[in-house]
Design an enzyme around this catalytic site. Sequence first.
Site, PDB file in Angstrom:
ATOM      1  N   LYS A  45      32.500  43.099  35.131  1.00 27.60           N
ATOM      2  CA  LYS A  45      33.511  43.188  34.057  1.00 27.60           C
ATOM      3  C   LYS A  45      32.863  43.543  32.720  1.00 27.60           C
ATOM      4  CE  LYS A  45      36.236  39.459  34.085  1.00 27.60           C
ATOM      5  NZ  LYS A  45      36.656  38.056  34.379  1.00 27.60           N
ATOM      6  N   LYS A  47      30.745  41.568  31.195  1.00 31.68           N
ATOM      7  CA  LYS A  47      30.632  40.331  30.414  1.00 31.68           C
ATOM      8  C   LYS A  47      29.357  39.594  30.803  1.00 31.68           C
ATOM      9  CE  LYS A  47      35.370  38.900  29.402  1.00 31.68           C
ATOM     10  NZ  LYS A  47      36.296  37.757  29.443  1.00 31.68           N
TER      11      LYS A  47
HETATM   12  N1  C2G Z   1      43.343  33.745  26.741  1.00 30.92           N
HETATM   13  C1  C2G Z   1      44.386  33.396  25.875  1.00 30.92           C
HETATM   14  N2  C2G Z   1      44.150  33.315  24.544  1.00 30.92           N
HETATM   15  C2  C2G Z   1      42.906  33.547  24.050  1.00 30.92           C
HETATM   16  C3  C2G Z   1      41.847  33.878  24.922  1.00 30.92           C
HETATM   17  C4  C2G Z   1      42.094  33.974  26.278  1.00 30.92           C
HETATM   18  O1  C2G Z   1      45.531  33.173  26.314  1.00 30.92           O
HETATM   19  N3  C2G Z   1      42.722  33.458  22.705  1.00 30.92           N
HETATM   20  C5  C2G Z   1      43.650  33.847  28.180  1.00 30.92           C
HETATM   21  C6  C2G Z   1      43.436  35.249  28.733  1.00 30.92           C
HETATM   22  O2  C2G Z   1      44.566  36.077  28.429  1.00 30.92           O
HETATM   23  C7  C2G Z   1      43.287  34.973  30.227  1.00 30.92           C
HETATM   24  C8  C2G Z   1      42.582  33.594  30.240  1.00 30.92           C
HETATM   25  O3  C2G Z   1      42.767  33.021  28.921  1.00 30.92           O
HETATM   26  O4  C2G Z   1      44.568  34.871  30.849  1.00 30.92           O
HETATM   27  C9  C2G Z   1      41.102  33.695  30.521  1.00 30.92           C
HETATM   28  O5  C2G Z   1      40.550  34.610  29.589  1.00 30.92           O
HETATM   29  P1  C2G Z   1      39.097  35.236  29.903  1.00 30.92           P
HETATM   30  O6  C2G Z   1      38.181  34.136  30.266  1.00 30.92           O
HETATM   31  O7  C2G Z   1      38.754  36.198  28.829  1.00 30.92           O
HETATM   32  O8  C2G Z   1      39.411  36.027  31.267  1.00 30.92           O
HETATM   33  P2  C2G Z   1      39.301  37.577  31.561  1.00 30.92           P
HETATM   34  O9  C2G Z   1      37.916  38.034  31.341  1.00 30.92           O
HETATM   35  O10 C2G Z   1      40.413  38.234  30.853  1.00 30.92           O
HETATM   36  O11 C2G Z   1      39.497  37.585  33.170  1.00 30.92           O
HETATM   37  O12 C2G Z   1      40.835  39.549  37.246  1.00 30.92           O
HETATM   38  C10 C2G Z   1      41.265  39.072  35.979  1.00 30.92           C
HETATM   39  C11 C2G Z   1      40.103  38.740  35.092  1.00 30.92           C
HETATM   40  O13 C2G Z   1      39.177  37.909  35.786  1.00 30.92           O
HETATM   41  C12 C2G Z   1      40.602  38.063  33.821  1.00 30.92           C
END
Ligand code: C2G
Length: 138
Positions: A45, A47
């Site tokens: 991803k 990350k």
């Molecule tokens: N999130 C949120 N508000 C934020 C930060 C994150 O609502 N200020 C939510 C994201 O939208 C997501 C969840 O928290 O639904 C996890 O965010 P991340 O850890 O950044 O996940 P991500 O890398 O987007 O992984 O296959 C799907 C991916 O694995 C999603």
Amino acid sequence: MKKTILTYGTFDLFHIGHLNILRNLKALGDILIVGVSTDEFNLQKGKKTAIPFHERIEIIKSIKYVDIAIPESTWDQKKSDIFEYSVSTFAIGDDWAGKFDHLKEYCQVIYLPRTEGISTTQLKNKLKTSNHPSLIKR
Ligand code: C2G
């Protein structure tokens, strides 16, 4: 029939934005399943996580809104997870709006509003630029 909700995420440096969406996801149904991205998958991803997978999934498992936590190791496991866990609804933050509409063939798909003003990236930058004595490199 219990309503099962499925989501995925990295949840690095766990913060209030993560807690808010997990609370909102649980409110959509009865059982919340969270796929936690493995360190290897996060590299795919683009990350680099601060907190290792085994700690991130232990934190997620400890959250009262979460019923089951599973590893997320590929983009493509969502369909098989939906069938394996009889998922009614796939839901995720609206930073992904539209990206998972193909799953509508198998279950309801919902994009929830993110929490403004916080992100793991912002936290990392704050830590980097902070001049707090505990953070000043010796
Ligand atoms: N999130 C949120 N508000 C934020 C930060 C994150 O609502 N200020 C939510 C994201 O939208 C997501 C969840 O928290 O639904 C996890 O965010 P991340 O850890 O950044 O996940 P991500 O890398 O987007 O992984 O296959 C799907 C991916 O694995 C999603």
